[in-house]
Design a protein around this motif. Structure first.
Motif, short mmCIF file in Angstrom:
data_model
loop_
_atom_site.label_atom_id
_atom_site.label_comp_id
_atom_site.label_asym_id
_atom_site.label_seq_id
_atom_site.Cartn_x
_atom_site.Cartn_y
_atom_site.Cartn_z
N ASN A 1 -11.72 -1.65 5.63
CA ASN A 1 -11.90 -2.70 4.63
C ASN A 1 -13.16 -2.47 3.81
OD1 ASN A 1 -9.55 -4.11 5.10
ND2 ASN A 1 -10.49 -5.48 6.60
N LYS A 2 -14.24 -2.08 4.48
CA LYS A 2 -15.49 -1.83 3.77
C LYS A 2 -15.33 -0.68 2.78
CE LYS A 2 -19.00 -3.63 6.86
NZ LYS A 2 -20.21 -3.33 7.60
N GLU A 3 -14.65 0.39 3.21
CA GLU A 3 -14.45 1.53 2.33
C GLU A 3 -13.54 1.14 1.16
OE1 GLU A 3 -14.94 4.91 0.48
OE2 GLU A 3 -16.04 4.33 2.27
N ARG A 4 -12.53 0.34 1.43
CA ARG A 4 -11.64 -0.15 0.37
C ARG A 4 -12.43 -0.99 -0.64
NH1 ARG A 4 -8.65 -4.84 -0.28
NH2 ARG A 4 -6.80 -4.61 -1.57
N ASN A 5 -13.29 -1.85 -0.15
CA ASN A 5 -14.12 -2.68 -1.03
C ASN A 5 -15.06 -1.83 -1.87
OD1 ASN A 5 -12.89 -5.01 -0.15
ND2 ASN A 5 -14.48 -5.50 1.36
N ARG A 6 -15.61 -0.78 -1.28
CA ARG A 6 -16.49 0.12 -2.03
C ARG A 6 -15.71 0.81 -3.15
NH1 ARG A 6 -18.22 1.97 3.33
NH2 ARG A 6 -20.05 0.74 3.88
N GLU A 7 -14.50 1.25 -2.84
CA GLU A 7 -13.66 1.91 -3.85
C GLU A 7 -13.32 0.94 -4.98
OE1 GLU A 7 -11.82 4.93 -5.75
OE2 GLU A 7 -12.99 5.08 -3.92
N ILE A 8 -12.99 -0.29 -4.64
CA ILE A 8 -12.70 -1.31 -5.65
C ILE A 8 -13.92 -1.53 -6.53
CG2 ILE A 8 -12.22 -3.76 -5.99
CD1 ILE A 8 -10.39 -3.57 -3.49
N ALA A 9 -15.10 -1.61 -5.91
CA ALA A 9 -16.34 -1.82 -6.67
C ALA A 9 -16.59 -0.65 -7.63
CB ALA A 9 -17.52 -2.00 -5.73
#
Length: 54
Positions: free
Chosen positions: A8-16
């Motif tokens: 989830n953290k990596e997904r959020n970083r990619e979205i950012a």
């Protein structure tokens, strides 16, 4: 931490990162339009001034 939390953290970083790229692209597009408008208005004013002095 769990694997899903890390995912989830990596997904959020990619979205950012994607959102940041969209913002930069939008800013460049707005800046390009602003420069174009200034050049056109400046050309019109220059022409009117030049004609007034003739």
């Amino acid at each position: 931490m769990t694997d899903s939390s890390e995912a989830n953290k990596e997904r959020n970083r990619e979205i950012a990162r994607n959102e940041e790229a969209k913002q930069v692209t939008g800013s460049i597009r707005v800046s390009s339009w602003a420069v174009a408008v200034v050049v056109i208005v400046g050309g019109i004013l220059f022409t009117l001034g030049w004609l007034a002095l003739r």
